[in-house]
Design a protein around this motif. Structure first.
Motif, PDB file in Angstrom:
ATOM      1  N   ARG A   1       8.720  23.690  16.995  1.00 39.41           N
ATOM      2  CA  ARG A   1       9.181  21.898  17.261  1.00 39.41           C
ATOM      3  C   ARG A   1       8.399  21.321  17.652  1.00 39.41           C
ATOM      4  N   SER A   2       7.768  21.005  19.106  1.00 40.37           N
ATOM      5  CA  SER A   2       7.350  20.436  19.796  1.00 40.37           C
ATOM      6  C   SER A   2       5.605  20.797  20.256  1.00 40.37           C
ATOM      7  N   ILE A   3       5.390  21.370  18.810  1.00 39.25           N
ATOM      8  CA  ILE A   3       3.969  21.131  18.319  1.00 39.25           C
ATOM      9  C   ILE A   3       3.846  20.757  16.720  1.00 39.25           C
ATOM     10  N   LEU A   4       5.013  20.739  16.085  1.00 40.71           N
ATOM     11  CA  LEU A   4       5.236  19.823  15.471  1.00 40.71           C
ATOM     12  C   LEU A   4       5.202  18.270  15.386  1.00 40.71           C
ATOM     13  N   ASP A   5       5.546  17.699  17.158  1.00 44.13           N
ATOM     14  CA  ASP A   5       5.547  16.635  17.420  1.00 44.13           C
ATOM     15  C   ASP A   5       4.310  16.443  17.869  1.00 44.13           C
ATOM     16  N   ARG A   6       3.784  16.789  18.582  1.00 43.76           N
ATOM     17  CA  ARG A   6       1.756  16.709  19.271  1.00 43.76           C
ATOM     18  C   ARG A   6       1.395  16.971  17.514  1.00 43.76           C
ATOM     19  N   TRP A   7       1.016  17.003  16.821  1.00 44.31           N
ATOM     20  CA  TRP A   7       0.890  17.143  16.084  1.00 44.31           C
ATOM     21  C   TRP A   7       0.513  16.271  14.948  1.00 44.31           C
ATOM     22  N   LEU A   8       2.333  16.133  15.167  1.00 46.53           N
ATOM     23  CA  LEU A   8       2.604  14.119  14.595  1.00 46.53           C
ATOM     24  C   LEU A   8       1.091  13.132  14.878  1.00 46.53           C
ATOM     25  N   ASP A   9       1.423  13.069  16.154  1.00 46.83           N
ATOM     26  CA  ASP A   9       1.306  12.030  16.751  1.00 46.83           C
ATOM     27  C   ASP A   9       0.222  12.217  17.082  1.00 46.83           C
TER      28      ASP A   9
END
Length: 82
Positions: free
Chosen positions: A51-59
């Motif tokens: 989830r944390s990597i997805l959040d960074r990717w989305l940003d």
């Protein structure tokens, strides 16, 4: 949150959970994972996502030049400023 729950930033998600999280179809997430368009790891026959990597990717996606919101990267989100 109980003591046995993993911290949110390290939560591992399934393909279906990512689809719900991003409000996309599972088929889209599957295709993107295969094409390496979304950060994912294939463990055996299953895709997993942090989830944390997805959040960074989305940003990064939202603040990219193509998105039109790149001006917000530097904290300059006011219209009309040079």
């Amino acid at each position: 949150m109980s003591d046995t729950d993993p911290p949110r930033e390290h939560e591992i998600l399934t393909l279906e959970e990512v689809a719900l999280y991003l409000r996309l179809k599972p088929q889209t997430i599957y295709k993107w994972a295969q094409e390496k368009r979304i950060p994912a790891a294939k463990l055996g026959k299953e895709w997993r996502f942090r989830r944390s990597i997805l959040d960074r990717w989305l940003d990064e996606q939202m603040l990219s030049e193509e998105s039109g919101f790149s001006r917000m990267r530097d904290g300059n989100d006011q219209e009309g400023l040079p």
